[in-house]
Design an enzyme around this catalytic site. Structure first.
Site, PDB file in Angstrom:
ATOM      1  N   HIS A 223       2.297  -0.041  10.235  1.00 25.03           N
ATOM      2  CA  HIS A 223       1.621   0.618   9.111  1.00 25.03           C
ATOM      3  C   HIS A 223       1.617   2.117   9.394  1.00 25.03           C
ATOM      4  O   HIS A 223       0.666   2.658   9.964  1.00 25.03           O
ATOM      5  CB  HIS A 223       0.199   0.060   8.935  1.00 25.03           C
ATOM      6  CG  HIS A 223      -0.423   0.436   7.623  1.00 25.03           C
ATOM      7  ND1 HIS A 223      -0.993  -0.481   6.766  1.00 25.03           N
ATOM      8  CD2 HIS A 223      -0.561   1.622   7.006  1.00 25.03           C
ATOM      9  CE1 HIS A 223      -1.455   0.133   5.686  1.00 25.03           C
ATOM     10  NE2 HIS A 223      -1.209   1.416   5.808  1.00 25.03           N
TER      11      HIS A 223
ATOM     12  N   GLN B 138      -5.991   4.066  11.101  1.00 24.90           N
ATOM     13  CA  GLN B 138      -7.036   4.551  10.192  1.00 24.90           C
ATOM     14  C   GLN B 138      -8.435   4.095  10.594  1.00 24.90           C
ATOM     15  O   GLN B 138      -9.418   4.666  10.152  1.00 24.90           O
ATOM     16  CB  GLN B 138      -6.729   4.107   8.761  1.00 24.90           C
ATOM     17  CG  GLN B 138      -5.449   4.747   8.229  1.00 24.90           C
ATOM     18  CD  GLN B 138      -5.117   4.316   6.821  1.00 24.90           C
ATOM     19  OE1 GLN B 138      -4.398   3.338   6.633  1.00 24.90           O
ATOM     20  NE2 GLN B 138      -5.622   5.016   5.827  1.00 24.90           N
TER      21      GLN B 138
ATOM     22  N   ASN C  73       4.942  -1.505   6.287  1.00 28.13           N
ATOM     23  CA  ASN C  73       4.114  -1.108   5.152  1.00 28.13           C
ATOM     24  C   ASN C  73       4.767   0.034   4.375  1.00 28.13           C
ATOM     25  O   ASN C  73       5.059   1.087   4.944  1.00 28.13           O
ATOM     26  CB  ASN C  73       2.739  -0.657   5.652  1.00 28.13           C
ATOM     27  CG  ASN C  73       1.802  -0.310   4.513  1.00 28.13           C
ATOM     28  OD1 ASN C  73       1.406  -1.184   3.745  1.00 28.13           O
ATOM     29  ND2 ASN C  73       1.446   0.963   4.381  1.00 28.13           N
ATOM     30  N   GLU C  74       4.999  -0.212   3.107  1.00 20.86           N
ATOM     31  CA  GLU C  74       5.419   0.827   2.160  1.00 20.86           C
ATOM     32  C   GLU C  74       6.644   1.637   2.585  1.00 20.86           C
ATOM     33  O   GLU C  74       6.568   2.863   2.778  1.00 20.86           O
ATOM     34  CB  GLU C  74       4.248   1.759   1.842  1.00 20.86           C
ATOM     35  CG  GLU C  74       3.084   1.029   1.208  1.00 20.86           C
ATOM     36  CD  GLU C  74       1.970   1.947   0.710  1.00 20.86           C
ATOM     37  OE1 GLU C  74       1.920   3.120   1.137  1.00 20.86           O
ATOM     38  OE2 GLU C  74       1.155   1.487  -0.103  1.00 20.86           O
TER      39      GLU C  74
END
Ligand code: BGC
Length: 410
Positions: free
Chosen positions: A114, A20, A158-159
């Protein structure tokens, strides 16, 4: 005026993810997806925030604002661009980043995965393939052996629950789009074997991802350094509307508890919260036109964080780190108000005796918000897309001051 003193050593930071912010992460599956015909991505990630080159100034800026921690992720596809070929140069890049954090009095919180995945992994099906936990653990082992002595806190994955959350809130199935077919073709797998992390919502994929977490936890703990290791969860505050108690409990289990109940051996749980989900007897009740929303279409509801911290602590029995929390908005006064209210709920959970160890705002910078591209603004620091100039917003100064004083006045 009241004030609340946070516990000593409380971590105050912001969070980012490699793809990102770094720019030009061309070996990731995401780069391929962004450029497919009929892609669902609004735009390609391109240079992002050029954080790959600008991290020294960026980390210094975060420190000068008052933060004592920074959460960022390693890009697996940079470190292992082809299967089994590890890049010493890229590992050294991340080593310099970690060293820069320490030089600035910043505790580095490192996420090993991520969302993005090396392209080569997708030819195995990615996150639906039984071999992926071992491949992920091999990369984690290489990374921790090179970097472990400088890591402050580690997040494995992540998640892992993002696919199931997205499948509940998206009005269509990604698997039914031409994008999905084009993606399968690009990676040379069938549409059933396309295990993209953010959309791999089957029970089989869940087992693969949880197995990857467990293996990673073990190899990271066995490596150099002595730091807490855990995973981070996308926790929306599930609330029952009238008559929706049973349905809400079902949602809570499917989206969250089925993961939270399997975290034996973890040192903390990373809570990532943006809003709440109201559930009635027939399912989700979407916020109406009269309700204030963020740029992702979710209700403006900062007190969600208190609910998710309580829930995560109760189900896991683990210490909590708020590894992401924030608001996507063009209006920074709303972001500031959101932080103020969200932090109030953190202070309440601490007063109730819950062991909360840190708070990380999402995000340090306005950045590449996955399929939504650069339109949503989550940053406390604005980034000029043409010049890469950084401008901290009022919310950055406010949060940085709370961080520096370790105290919240309200
Ligand atoms: C993710 C971030 C994302 C943020 C805001 C989280 O689900 O970890 O990568 O940018 O939410 O949507």
């Amino acid at each position: 005026m009241s004030e609340f003193q946070f516990p000593k050593d409380f971590l105050w930071g912001t969070a980012t993810a490699a793809h990102q912010v770094e720019g030009n992460n061309i070996n990731t599956e995401s780069w391929v997806l962004e450029h497919l015909p009929e892609t669902v991505y609004a735009e390609p990630s391109g240079d992002a925030c050029d954080h790959y080159h600008r991290y020294p100034e960026d980390i210094a800026l975060l420190a000068s604002l008052g933060f004592n921690a920074y959460r960022f992720s390693l890009d697996w596809a940079r470190i292992e661009p082809e299967e089994g070929e590890f890049s010493y140069a890229e590992l050294e890049h991340y080593r310099r980043m970690l060293a820069t954090c320490h030089e600035n009095g910043i505790q580095p919180v490192v996420t090993f995965h991520h969302f993005t995945t090396p392209r080569w992994l997708m030819s195995y099906g990615g996150w639906v393939d039984d071999g992926t936990p071992d491949r992920f653990a091999r990369y984690c082992e290489k990374a921790v052996n090179h970097l472990g002595d400088l890591i402050g806190v580690a997040c494995t994955v992540n998640e892992p629950n993002i696919p199931i959350l997205l499948s509940k809130i998206l009005p269509f199935k990604m698997q039914d789009t031409p994008f999905w077919q084009n993606a399968a073709q690009a990676f040379g797998v069938s549409t059933e074997r396309l295990g993209l992390f953010q959309f791999a919502g089957t029970p089989e994929a869940r087992n693969v991802i949880l197995a990857a977490h467990k293996k990673a936890l073990n190899v990271i703990k066995a490596g150099p350094g002595d730091f807490p290791v855990g995973l981070t969860m996308a926790l929306v505050d599930v609330q029952a509307a009238e008559g929706g108690e049973e349905k809400a409990a079902e949602y809570q289990y499917d989206m969250n508890d089925i993961f939270l109940e399997q975290l034996e051996g973890d040192d903390f749980i990373g809570v990532q919260t943006y809003s709440r989900m109201l559930v009635g007897p027939d399912g989700i009740i979407h916020p109406g036109d009269d309700v204030e929303k963020n740029q992702m279409g979710e209700e403006y509801y900062p007190e969600a964080l208190g609910g998710t911290i309580r829930h995560a602590a109760k189900v896991t029995g683990l210490p909590v780190i708020v590894t992401e929390n924030g608001l996507s908005s063009e209006d920074d006064t709303r972001r500031l108000a959101y932080f103020q209210q969200a932090l109030r709920s953190v202070t309440e959970t601490l007063q109730e005796g819950i062991d909360v160890r840190g708070y990380f705002a999402w995000s340090a910078f306005d950045n590449f918000e996955w399929v939504a591209g650069y339109t949503p603004k989550f940053g406390i620091i604005a980034v000029d897309r043409a010049t890469q100039e950084r401008t901290p917003k009022p919310s950055a100064y406010w949060l940085g001051k709370v961080a520096k004083e370790n105290r919240y006045q309200y």
